[in-house]
Design an enzyme around this catalytic site. Structure first.
Site: not given
Length: 250
Positions: A109, A51
């Site tokens: 992540y 994003d």
């Protein structure tokens, strides 16, 4: 020949990985530089799309290339043309049907929290002043491994066929002057990690209980989960593939 390209980027200046009509993306910048240097239109397919504002310490993309030089020399030339916030590291020859997105078996992540004001974390971590109970946050994080449907953490109105994800590990650690959340899964939904972090921070601040997290996951309702934390603290750190996709001569 098909290659996997390993690279990284600092996401502040970009509207994510994926090319968009009216916003600058990492894909657009990289494809333009590749196409200029190789003198033909190059299309890159990445392991996933990050994003706006999210960073990638390790991203992988594939492309079909006829390299006019040694890969090491092309890496050097690409990095001299790419902006400072994007770096290419290597080209890995793979089988002709290898796919950077569909062949990935794990993605990892990190999310960084800065508990004290630190100008060096201004664009790289989320500054949160509230004290956190890491033991409760880790207890809640361990619940993630007991579920596979994470619709409650998915961006609303996302066009996906399934909300199923196999989370393999998730937990918080204190490292020097930051608090780090690490999570690994076979796949992630849009906005999923930031929504998970926001929910676990609610646990750490005493706003909800560990048991509430279980209720939130079972509800499949995004409105019941925590807010999405800022993108600047999120990093894609690893993408793993099976050895079978590597191209081995002979």
């Amino acid at each position: 020949m098909r290659y996997f390209i390993v690279f990284s980027y600092f996401g502040k200046s970009y509207h994510g990985w994926q090319r968009q009509p009216n916003a600058l993306s990492v894909q657009e910048v990289m494809e333009d530089v590749f196409s200029t240097l190789l003198r033909k239109q190059i299309s890159l397919t990445a392991a996933g799309r990050t994003d706006t504002g999210v960073h990638a310490r390790k991203m992988v993309a594939h492309a079909d290339l006829d390299l006019p030089e040694q890969p090491e020399e092309l890496v050097r030339r690409l990095n001299s043309f790419l902006p400072e916030d994007i770096a290419v590291y290597s080209f890995i020859p793979v089988k002709e049907d290898a796919h950077a997105r569909f062949d990935a078996i794990e993605r990892s992540y990190e999310y960084w929290i800065s508990p004290k004001k630190n100008p060096f974390y201004m664009d790289t971590a989320y500054h949160l002043r509230s004290p956190l109970e890491l033991s409760k946050m880790n207890e809640a994080a361990s619940l993630l491994l007991r579920f596979d449907d994470f619709e409650c953490f998915s961006k609303s109105n996302t066009d996906v066929k399934t909300f199923l994800c196999d989370i393999k590990s998730a937990g918080w650690v204190e490292e020097e002057d930051r608090i780090v959340f690490r999570i690994t899964a076979d796949r992630f939904l849009r906005n999923m990690v930031r929504a998970i972090v926001g929910t676990l921070l609610d646990v750490g601040q005493g706003k909800i209980s560990v048991a509430d997290v279980k209720t939130i996951i079972k509800s499949k309702d995004r409105s019941k989960a925590g807010v999405s934390v800022p993108a600047k603290g999120l990093y894609l750190t690893e993408v793993k593939y099976p050895d079978r996709i590597l191209k081995i001569d002979g």
